[in-house]
Design an enzyme around this catalytic site. Structure first.
Site, short mmCIF file in Angstrom:
data_model
loop_
_atom_site.label_atom_id
_atom_site.label_comp_id
_atom_site.label_asym_id
_atom_site.label_seq_id
_atom_site.Cartn_x
_atom_site.Cartn_y
_atom_site.Cartn_z
N HIS A 1 0.86 -1.19 0.00
CA HIS A 1 0.00 0.00 0.00
C HIS A 1 0.89 1.24 0.00
CE1 HIS A 1 -3.82 2.12 1.20
NE2 HIS A 1 -2.93 3.01 1.61
N HIS B 1 -6.00 13.10 13.96
CA HIS B 1 -4.97 12.26 14.55
C HIS B 1 -3.71 13.11 14.60
CE1 HIS B 1 -7.73 9.23 12.58
NE2 HIS B 1 -7.84 8.98 13.88
N GLU C 1 -2.76 14.96 11.14
CA GLU C 1 -3.71 14.68 10.06
C GLU C 1 -5.13 15.02 10.47
OE1 GLU C 1 -3.24 10.56 9.23
OE2 GLU C 1 -1.10 10.71 8.77
N HIS D 1 -0.32 3.19 11.92
CA HIS D 1 0.90 3.98 11.86
C HIS D 1 0.87 5.16 12.83
CE1 HIS D 1 -1.76 6.23 9.19
NE2 HIS D 1 -0.92 7.25 9.18
N TYR E 1 -15.35 5.82 3.87
CA TYR E 1 -13.90 5.71 3.85
C TYR E 1 -13.50 4.28 4.16
CZ TYR E 1 -9.02 6.74 5.03
OH TYR E 1 -7.65 6.77 5.09
N HIS F 1 -2.89 5.41 14.90
CA HIS F 1 -4.23 5.27 14.35
C HIS F 1 -4.19 4.27 13.20
CE1 HIS F 1 -2.20 8.66 12.39
NE2 HIS F 1 -2.93 8.44 11.31
#
Length: 451
Positions: A304, A377, A353, A347, A362, A383
Site C-alpha cells: 500500500h 490524529h 492529520e 501507523h 472511507y 491510528h
C-alpha cells in the site's frame, strides 16, 4: 470577440475563443483578461494614463525579489486606498487563529466528529466560520487553521479579505459564489477553490444551506507537488485549474470591508463596491478545481503506498520534504495489489492529520466517519483501521476491487493541531471514537508460520 454579460451585479466580458464558461485554464499561468475592450495596457504595466480613466495598481503575493515573483497588475475604477478608511475592531468569536492553545482543552488524542449541524441563526461567510484546529503562528506566517463553514445568507454590500492567509475551500453541501476583485468563481461539492491572501471578495449563497471545510494557510502559498519519478501526467493536471475572467462592479453604495489581520478582525466603511477591477494580468489569482479530474496513481503489484501519493496541493515549509500543509484527496480508485493489506495500515506520523468526508464511505473506517464529519490524529499518535476493516481486508478475496462512492480529504501539517473550545465542547464530538480499536484481538501465540 468579447461578449458582455452581467450577473451578480458584475459586468463580465467573456472571450469565447480563449475561455470556457468564464474561466481561464492553467496553474500559475500569467493570465491577462479585460472586461472592456482596450482596458488592459499593452506592452507595459504602468502607462502614464490608463484607458477609461482607470488606475493601475499591483497586488503582490510574494516579496518583490522572490523567484518567481507572484503579482497581478489591476486596472481599476478607484485605487484600493479609496476602499480603506478608519478601522474598527470587531469580534468574530468562532474564527480563531494560531497560537490558540486553550488550557482547558486536551488536544492529545484521537478525535472524530459528526457533521456540524446547521443553525437556525442566519450566518454569512464570516459569522458562519467555525474553527476546529489551529497550528503554528499567524504572526510569523507559519502553520494553518482548519474550519467548518455554515452559510445560510449572502453578504450584501459587505466584503472581506484576509491579510493573514490564503484559503482553501472544500464544499460539502450547497453552492456558493465568490465574487472577487479578479472575477467570479461558482463553487459546489466535489470542487475546491483557492482564494489568495489580500484578495477582496463577497460570498453569496446560490443554493443553501451551505456547509464545507476551509484550510487557512498562513505560510507559503499552495503549489502543485513535485512529481519525481511519476513524471508529467496524472494526479492534478495544471490545465484543470480555472482562474476567472475579469469582472467589475461600478456601484456607489455604502459598503463594509472586513479585514482579518494578525488574527484580529477589523471593519471599515466605504462609499462604493471594491470589486472594480476592469482588467488584470498576472499570476496571482484565485482558482477553482474539480476534484473529479484528479487522477490517482498507486501500487499495481504489492504493498500500500504512502498517502502522499494522493497529494493535490502542497504548501512548502522551510524544511525540504516536510510541508507546512499538504492537501490530500482519497477518491474512487481501483485496488489491485497482490498479497497486500489494502487499507491504510496502522501507523504513527510526524505530521498531524485532519480528515474530512465529502461523501460516501472511507475504506479504513466503514462506520462512523460520516459525510460532513471530521477526524483528527495529531502528530505521533497511533491510528489505523478498526477491527471490521482489519478483518475484512485480512481475509478478503484479493481480486481487482474498485472503491466506489467515496471522496474524503486530509489537511496534513508538520505542526501539532490544537483543538478550539468549539471543537472540544460544541461540535458533535464522537466520545466513543477511541473505542473503535478496543475489540482488536491478540492473534500471536508463538506458533511458527501462523498467519
Amino acid at each position: 470577440m468579447n461578449e458582455l454579460s452581467t450577473y451578480s451585479g458584475l459586468t463580465v466580458a467573456i472571450d469565447k475563443s480563449a475561455v470556457t464558461e468564464g474561466y481561464m485554464p492553467g496553474w500559475a499561468n500569467d493570465f491577462e483578461t479585460e472586461a472592456l475592450p482596450g482596458a488592459l495596457p499593452r506592452g507595459m504595466n504602468s502607462p502614464q494614463k490608463c484607458n477609461y480613466g482607470l488606475y493601475g495598481e499591483q497586488l503582490s503575493g510574494t516579496a518583490f525579489t522572490a523567484n518567481p515573483p507572484e503579482r497581478t497588475w489591476c486596472y481599476r475604477i478607484r485605487p484600493s486606498v479609496k476602499h480603506s478608511h478608519r478601522y474598527k475592531k470587531i469580534d468574530v468569536p468562532y474564527w480563531k487563529s494560531a497560537p490558540n492553545v486553550d488550557p482547558d482543552v486536551i488536544s492529545l488524542g484521537q478525535y472524530r466528529w459528526d457533521a456540524v449541524p446547521h443553525s437556525s441563526e442566519a450566518l454569512n461567510w464570516i459569522t458562519g466560520m467555525r474553527t476546529v484546529t489551529t497550528a503554528g503562528d499567524v504572526n510569523t506566517q507559519v502553520g494553518m487553521a482548519s474550519h467548518v463553514y455554515l452559510v445560510t445568507e449572502s453578504m450584501m454590500d459587505d466584503y472581506f479579505f484576509s491579510a493573514d492567509s490564503e484559503l482553501l475551500v472544500v464544499p460539502q453541501e450547497g453552492r456558493l459564489r465568490f465574487a472577487t476583485e479578479l472575477g467570479i468563481i461558482d463553487l459546489e461539492p466535489k470542487e475546491i477553490a483557492i482564494i489568495p491572501r489580500g484578495l477582496v471578495y463577497r460570498v453569496e449563497v446560490l443554493e443553501g444551506p451551505c456547509r464545507g471545510f476551509v484550510c487557512e494557510n498562513y505560510g507559503q502559498k499552495f503549489d502543485l507537488p513535485g512529481r519525481g519519478p511519476i513524471g508529467a501526467n496524472c494526479m492534478a493536471n495544471p490545465r484543470d485549474f480555472k482562474a476567472p475572467v475579469a469582472a467589475f462592479e461600478d456601484r456607489e453604495v455604502p459598503s463594509t470591508i472586513t479585514v482579518k489581520w494578525c488574527g484580529q478582525f477589523h471593519v471599515t466603511k466605504v462609499d462604493q463596491s471594491p470589486l472594480d477591477v476592469v482588467a488584470w494580468h498576472g499570476n496571482y489569482a484565485p482558482y477553482k478545481y474539480d476534484l473529479r479530474t484528479y487522477c490517482p496513481v498507486g501500487a499495481i503489484l504489492f504493498d500500500h503506498p504512502d498517502p502522499s501519493i494522493f497529494t493535490v496541493l502542497t504548501a512548502p515549509s522551510g524544511q525540504p520534504g516536510t510541508a507546512n500543509i499538504d492537501f490530500v484527496l482519497f477518491r474512487e480508485r481501483w485496488l489491485v495489489m497482490e498479497d497486500t493489506f489494502r487499507p491504510p495500515w496502522y501507523h504513527k506520523n510526524i505530521m498531524s492529520e485532519l480528515m474530512g468526508n465529502i461523501y460516501g464511505q472511507y475504506d479504513a473506517k466503514p462506520q462512523g466517519f460520516v459525510p460532513g464529519g471530521l477526524s483528527l490524529h495529531n502528530m505521533m499518535l497511533p491510528h489505523g483501521p478498526d477491527k471490521e476493516a482489519f478483518e475484512n481486508a485480512s481475509n478478503s478475496n484479493l481480486g481487482p476491487d474498485k472503491l466506489e462512492n467515496t471522496m474524503s480529504f486530509m489537511f496534513e501539517t508538520r505542526f501539532p493541531q490544537h483543538l478550539t473550545a468549539f471543537a472540544a465542547n460544541e461540535a458533535p464530538l464522537q466520545d466513543d471514537y477511541i473505542d473503535c480499536w478496543t475489540d482488536i484481538e491478540k492473534k500471536f501465540d508463538g506458533t511458527p508460520g501462523k498467519k
